[in-house]
Write an enzyme that holds these catalytic residues in place. Sequence first.
Site, PDB file in Angstrom:
ATOM      1  N   ASP A   1       0.795  -1.251   0.000  1.00 41.82           N
ATOM      2  CA  ASP A   1       0.000   0.000   0.000  1.00 41.82           C
ATOM      3  C   ASP A   1       0.820   1.291   0.000  1.00 41.82           C
ATOM      4  O   ASP A   1       0.549   2.209   0.797  1.00 41.82           O
ATOM      5  CB  ASP A   1      -0.963  -0.001   1.199  1.00 41.82           C
ATOM      6  CG  ASP A   1      -1.972  -1.142   1.158  1.00 41.82           C
ATOM      7  OD1 ASP A   1      -1.903  -1.975   0.237  1.00 41.82           O
ATOM      8  OD2 ASP A   1      -2.824  -1.213   2.066  1.00 41.82           O
TER       9      ASP A   1
ATOM     10  N   CYS B   1      -2.065  -2.812   7.557  1.00 42.80           N
ATOM     11  CA  CYS B   1      -1.901  -3.680   6.385  1.00 42.80           C
ATOM     12  C   CYS B   1      -0.580  -4.446   6.369  1.00 42.80           C
ATOM     13  O   CYS B   1      -0.547  -5.594   5.925  1.00 42.80           O
ATOM     14  CB  CYS B   1      -2.142  -2.881   5.114  1.00 42.80           C
ATOM     15  SG  CYS B   1      -3.891  -2.364   5.047  1.00 42.80           S
TER      16      CYS B   1
ATOM     17  N   LYS C   1      -7.124  -4.815  -3.097  1.00 43.08           N
ATOM     18  CA  LYS C   1      -7.862  -5.373  -1.960  1.00 43.08           C
ATOM     19  C   LYS C   1      -8.818  -4.308  -1.434  1.00 43.08           C
ATOM     20  O   LYS C   1      -8.628  -3.120  -1.699  1.00 43.08           O
ATOM     21  CB  LYS C   1      -6.909  -5.829  -0.855  1.00 43.08           C
ATOM     22  CG  LYS C   1      -6.090  -4.703  -0.271  1.00 43.08           C
ATOM     23  CD  LYS C   1      -5.073  -5.223   0.708  1.00 43.08           C
ATOM     24  CE  LYS C   1      -4.220  -4.110   1.267  1.00 43.08           C
ATOM     25  NZ  LYS C   1      -4.973  -3.148   2.085  1.00 43.08           N
TER      26      LYS C   1
HETATM   27  C1  VGL Z   1      -4.780   0.650   5.715  1.00 47.16           C
HETATM   28  C2  VGL Z   1      -6.344   1.486   7.143  1.00 47.16           C
HETATM   29  C3  VGL Z   1      -7.321   1.370   6.189  1.00 47.16           C
HETATM   30  C4  VGL Z   1      -3.355   0.251   5.473  1.00 47.16           C
HETATM   31  C5  VGL Z   1      -5.740   0.510   4.736  1.00 47.16           C
HETATM   32  O1  VGL Z   1      -2.910   0.217   4.308  1.00 47.16           O
HETATM   33  O2  VGL Z   1      -2.657  -0.016   6.469  1.00 47.16           O
HETATM   34  N1  VGL Z   1      -5.099   1.120   6.914  1.00 47.16           N
HETATM   35  N2  VGL Z   1      -7.013   0.872   4.982  1.00 47.16           N
END
Ligand code: VGL
Length: 211
Positions: free
Chosen positions: A10, A156, A111
């Site tokens: 991410d 994540c 995702k």
């Molecule tokens: C994430 C919160 C919500 C992450 C993704 O990538 O850690 N955290 N969505």
Amino acid sequence: MTKRALLLVDLQNDFCAGGALAVPEGDSTIDVANELISRCKARGDAIVASQDWHPAHHGSFASVQVTEPYTLGELDGLPQIWWPSHCVQNTEGAAFHPLLNTKDIDAVFPKGENPAIDSYSAFFDNGHRQKTELDAWLRERGITELIVLGLATDYCVKFSVLDALKLGYEVTVITDGCRGVNINPQDSLLAFQDMSAAGALLMTLADFSCQ
Ligand code: VGL
Ligand code: ZN
């Protein structure tokens, strides 16, 4: 020699400076990622990335639940933190950081597309009900070892690492390539402890480069 992949979790604009869910010092992961991409590429490792990829009205968004961001509730029977709207499909916030070397990424695994459940891990949704394509992609290539870094340490990265270990991968986490949301100041530290206790090796980029 074991087959290896670098997993970039991410590394998206919304988790970096100025983003909707900006992680403190999130941008500082990008140089570490680019250095590892070139090292891993030179060794013949696969380079894969996860991408948080939500529909505009995802159930984890505080705006959808008409509540305050960073408070706690329940979604699909699971404890859920309500997040600011982030990583909405096909928006700039969902794009990879502009300085990330995306040309060397072999495959991207989205995702969080199902609005009814959140998905922190690059492998499963938070209820372990559905799997992404990542595990099959790695298995098809005989990959048994993962090097992991990214955003955010306490969500994540942590859940991707814990799932990878449960799936039987050997996992090394590059700690200075990760940053956490830290709703509670200790969250990243606790996340690293959880990953280590579950069997992940924790290393800085400098340690890793000396191997
Ligand atoms: C994430 C919160 C919500 C992450 C993704 O990538 O850690 N955290 N969505
Ligand atoms: Zn998300």
